[in-house]
Scaffold this motif. Structure first.
Motif, PDB file in Angstrom:
ATOM      1  N   SER A 227       0.776 116.809  34.977  1.00 43.64           N
ATOM      2  CA  SER A 227      -0.400 115.940  34.940  1.00 43.64           C
ATOM      3  C   SER A 227      -1.277 116.268  33.740  1.00 43.64           C
ATOM      4  CB  SER A 227      -1.217 116.063  36.236  1.00 43.64           C
ATOM      5  OG  SER A 227      -0.423 115.725  37.354  1.00 43.64           O
ATOM      6  N   GLY A 228      -0.628 116.639  32.630  1.00 45.41           N
ATOM      7  CA  GLY A 228      -1.360 117.013  31.423  1.00 45.41           C
ATOM      8  C   GLY A 228      -2.192 115.858  30.894  1.00 45.41           C
ATOM      9  N   GLU A 229      -3.410 116.144  30.508  1.00 51.68           N
ATOM     10  CA  GLU A 229      -4.291 115.098  30.018  1.00 51.68           C
ATOM     11  C   GLU A 229      -3.913 114.654  28.608  1.00 51.68           C
ATOM     12  OE1 GLU A 229      -8.314 116.310  30.320  1.00 51.68           O
ATOM     13  OE2 GLU A 229      -8.263 116.546  32.504  1.00 51.68           O
ATOM     14  N   SER A 230      -3.233 115.517  27.859  1.00 48.97           N
ATOM     15  CA  SER A 230      -2.929 115.207  26.461  1.00 48.97           C
ATOM     16  C   SER A 230      -1.560 114.540  26.341  1.00 48.97           C
ATOM     17  CB  SER A 230      -2.956 116.482  25.619  1.00 48.97           C
ATOM     18  OG  SER A 230      -4.227 117.087  25.644  1.00 48.97           O
ATOM     19  N   ASP A 231      -1.508 113.433  25.639  1.00 46.35           N
ATOM     20  CA  ASP A 231      -0.228 112.808  25.322  1.00 46.35           C
ATOM     21  C   ASP A 231       0.506 113.655  24.295  1.00 46.35           C
ATOM     22  OD1 ASP A 231      -1.145 110.756  26.905  1.00 46.35           O
ATOM     23  OD2 ASP A 231      -1.697 109.467  25.201  1.00 46.35           O
ATOM     24  N   ILE A 232       1.826 113.671  24.395  1.00 45.78           N
ATOM     25  CA  ILE A 232       2.644 114.209  23.317  1.00 45.78           C
ATOM     26  C   ILE A 232       2.726 113.119  22.255  1.00 45.78           C
ATOM     27  CG2 ILE A 232       4.878 115.251  22.756  1.00 45.78           C
ATOM     28  CD1 ILE A 232       5.226 115.700  25.812  1.00 45.78           C
ATOM     29  N   THR A 233       2.723 113.475  21.003  1.00 47.22           N
ATOM     30  CA  THR A 233       2.687 112.466  19.952  1.00 47.22           C
ATOM     31  C   THR A 233       3.840 112.639  18.974  1.00 47.22           C
ATOM     32  OG1 THR A 233       1.209 113.801  18.574  1.00 47.22           O
ATOM     33  CG2 THR A 233       0.190 112.238  20.107  1.00 47.22           C
ATOM     34  N   ALA A 234       4.254 111.521  18.386  1.00 44.92           N
ATOM     35  CA  ALA A 234       5.324 111.527  17.391  1.00 44.92           C
ATOM     36  C   ALA A 234       5.113 110.360  16.437  1.00 44.92           C
ATOM     37  CB  ALA A 234       6.686 111.413  18.066  1.00 44.92           C
ATOM     38  N   THR A 235       5.401 110.583  15.157  1.00 42.89           N
ATOM     39  CA  THR A 235       5.415 109.467  14.215  1.00 42.89           C
ATOM     40  C   THR A 235       6.660 108.634  14.470  1.00 42.89           C
ATOM     41  OG1 THR A 235       6.553 110.832  12.570  1.00 42.89           O
ATOM     42  CG2 THR A 235       4.141 110.754  12.465  1.00 42.89           C
ATOM     43  N   ALA A 236       6.659 107.392  14.016  1.00 45.86           N
ATOM     44  CA  ALA A 236       7.757 106.480  14.310  1.00 45.86           C
ATOM     45  C   ALA A 236       9.084 107.058  13.841  1.00 45.86           C
ATOM     46  CB  ALA A 236       7.505 105.127  13.661  1.00 45.86           C
ATOM     47  N   GLY A 237      10.066 107.084  14.741  1.00 43.38           N
ATOM     48  CA  GLY A 237      11.396 107.584  14.397  1.00 43.38           C
ATOM     49  C   GLY A 237      12.254 107.790  15.625  1.00 43.38           C
ATOM     50  N   TYR A 238      13.496 108.170  15.373  1.00 44.87           N
ATOM     51  CA  TYR A 238      14.494 108.366  16.426  1.00 44.87           C
ATOM     52  C   TYR A 238      14.638 109.869  16.670  1.00 44.87           C
ATOM     53  CZ  TYR A 238      18.745 107.379  19.139  1.00 44.87           C
ATOM     54  OH  TYR A 238      19.675 107.254  20.136  1.00 44.87           O
ATOM     55  N   TYR A 239      14.373 110.328  17.888  1.00 40.32           N
ATOM     56  CA  TYR A 239      14.248 111.757  18.172  1.00 40.32           C
ATOM     57  C   TYR A 239      15.255 112.220  19.228  1.00 40.32           C
ATOM     58  CZ  TYR A 239       9.708 111.701  15.785  1.00 40.32           C
ATOM     59  OH  TYR A 239       8.701 111.579  14.847  1.00 40.32           O
ATOM     60  N   ARG A 240      15.728 113.447  19.037  1.00 39.64           N
ATOM     61  CA  ARG A 240      16.351 114.146  20.160  1.00 39.64           C
ATOM     62  C   ARG A 240      15.226 114.806  20.932  1.00 39.64           C
ATOM     63  NH1 ARG A 240      20.742 119.078  20.007  1.00 39.64           N
ATOM     64  NH2 ARG A 240      18.911 120.273  19.389  1.00 39.64           N
ATOM     65  N   VAL A 241      15.119 114.452  22.223  1.00 41.09           N
ATOM     66  CA  VAL A 241      14.012 114.913  23.062  1.00 41.09           C
ATOM     67  C   VAL A 241      14.564 115.867  24.107  1.00 41.09           C
ATOM     68  CG1 VAL A 241      12.192 114.211  24.653  1.00 41.09           C
ATOM     69  CG2 VAL A 241      12.772 112.759  22.693  1.00 41.09           C
ATOM     70  N   ASN A 242      13.983 117.057  24.190  1.00 40.56           N
ATOM     71  CA  ASN A 242      14.340 118.037  25.220  1.00 40.56           C
ATOM     72  C   ASN A 242      13.079 118.428  25.981  1.00 40.56           C
ATOM     73  OD1 ASN A 242      16.426 118.599  22.859  1.00 40.56           O
ATOM     74  ND2 ASN A 242      17.386 119.272  24.751  1.00 40.56           N
ATOM     75  N   ALA A 243      13.187 118.483  27.312  1.00 47.45           N
ATOM     76  CA  ALA A 243      12.060 118.902  28.144  1.00 47.45           C
ATOM     77  C   ALA A 243      12.593 119.679  29.334  1.00 47.45           C
ATOM     78  CB  ALA A 243      11.251 117.696  28.615  1.00 47.45           C
ATOM     79  N   ASN A 244      11.989 120.819  29.609  1.00 42.26           N
ATOM     80  CA  ASN A 244      12.396 121.622  30.755  1.00 42.26           C
ATOM     81  C   ASN A 244      11.197 121.758  31.693  1.00 42.26           C
ATOM     82  OD1 ASN A 244      13.078 123.836  32.539  1.00 42.26           O
ATOM     83  ND2 ASN A 244      14.788 124.243  31.151  1.00 42.26           N
ATOM     84  N   THR A 245      11.299 121.173  32.878  1.00 42.71           N
ATOM     85  CA  THR A 245      10.176 121.153  33.799  1.00 42.71           C
ATOM     86  C   THR A 245      10.052 122.441  34.607  1.00 42.71           C
ATOM     87  OG1 THR A 245      11.551 119.998  35.439  1.00 42.71           O
ATOM     88  CG2 THR A 245      10.167 118.647  33.977  1.00 42.71           C
TER      89      THR A 245
END
Length: 350
Positions: A227-245
């Motif tokens: 429930s983080g208040e801050s958005d993660i941000t990225a400039t326009a592009g195609y990304y490999r996204v990894n997230a470990n909860t």
């Protein structure tokens, strides 16, 4: 005196009528068993496997339901999660026999639909409903047994990635997937453009705001906060996204994909670039190739590269074996990373 007698008789008749009505109501509401399940018995168990989908998952026998006159009876095997009292039973199979064998695959689907958790033993209540005629009428029910089932899932757990790139709408957001059921190491490839978050599914598998979500912890150093208040941000592009909860860490790596190898114009030293098609969400290109080996790699380096699928999990492997073409010519080359952890490609001779 006669009038008094008549009044007493009227009261008795009304009371008797009310009693009969009450008895009928009680009988109508009574779900007492009319016939018995003979096998299996409560407490029997089965562990289902995706490797043997056609093996028997459940073999049942039960008594005939006697409607008092010769008639064809339809039996429907119903299941529900233990404790749910058949509020929303799942119809497993129908037959005119007093026995049935259900495949592991069919039982697995019904178990998941009833709410059992994959790879964890759970109680599945089973009963048989009997009916006659068309449309079905005169419903009667058997005894209920509890069958202990360990179901499986071939669907990888996923997170939605809603954000500015798609209108902040979790149901339609691209997904990232974990490596296996029970794992929290989510990965996928997503076109990003601005802020985004991660959203988990609810118990029914739906992705919506109000479910558990994760954003940046505010340090913007690759640390997640629930429930983080801050958005993660990225400039326009195609990304490999990894997230470990579990570890609460994430990475986003920009990627531009190409094809490289002996079969390609640049050999093994220089990638021939492909172009991202936002309509198909695939990397595409027309490439003149010779017979030989090749791979796909990102950013014209070997840090992220994809080859063959030696483990047979229907996904190209990082660092996997070389791919190849046998015939020289002009090829339509497509790399599809839109299905998380199910990466695929095609090379079609023109």
């Amino acid at each position: 005196m006669k009038n008094i007698f008549r009044n007493i008789l009227a009261v008795a008749l009304i009371s008797g009528f009310a009693s009969c009505t009450d008895e009928q109501d009680l009988k109508f509401l009574d779900n007492a068993a009319e016939f018995r399940i003979l096998s299996p018995v409560s407490g029997d168990a089965v562990v289902l496997s995706p490797e043997t989908p056609t093996n028997p998952g459940l073999s049942m026998t039960w008594e005939d339901m006697d409607y008092g006159t010769p008639t064809q009876v339809t039996y429907t095997v119903q299941v529900d999660k233990s404790g749910d009292n058949f509020d929303n039973p799942v119809d497993l199979v129908s037959t005119n026999n007093t026995y049935v064998t259900v495949t592991s695959d069919a039982l697995n689907g019904a178990s998941l639909a009833a709410g059992l958790t994959p790879f964890s033993q759970g109680g599945l209540e089973i009963r048989v409903k009997s009916t006659v005629g068309s449309p079905a009428s005169e419903e009667k029910f058997s005894t209920v047994i509890t069958y202990l089932v360990t179901p499986y899932s071939s669907e990888l757990p996923k997170l939605a990635v809603p954000g500015n790139h798609q209108g902040w709408n979790p149901p339609t957001a691209p997904r990232i997937a974990s490596s296996a059921f029970g794992q929290t190491d989510y990965e996928g490839y997503v076109w990003l453009d601005g802020g985004f978050k991660f959203v988990g599914p609810d118990a029914a598998g739906n992705y919506n705001w109000g479910n558990t979500d994760w954003g940046d912890d505010g340090s913007f150093s690759g640390v997640l906060a629930e429930s983080g208040e801050s958005d993660i941000t990225a400039t326009a592009g195609y990304y490999r996204v990894n997230a470990n909860t579990t570890t609460l860490l994430y990475t986003i790596v920009p990627t531009n994909w190409g094809i490289v190898g002996a079969a390609t114009p640049g050999g093994w030293d220089n990638s021939t670039p492909l172009t991202y098609n936002p309509s198909t969400q695939k990397w595409e290109g027309t490439v003149v190739m010779t017979a030989g080996g090749f791979k796909f790699r990102a950013n014209n380096t070997w840090d992220i590269n994809l080859g063959g699928d030696p483990d047979g999990d229907d996904s190209m492997n990082y660092g996997g074996p070389d791919l190849s073409v046998d015939t020289a010519g002009t090829y339509n080359v497509v790399l599809d990373l839109s299905n998380p952890r199910k990466y695929s490609y095609s090379v079609t001779l023109q």
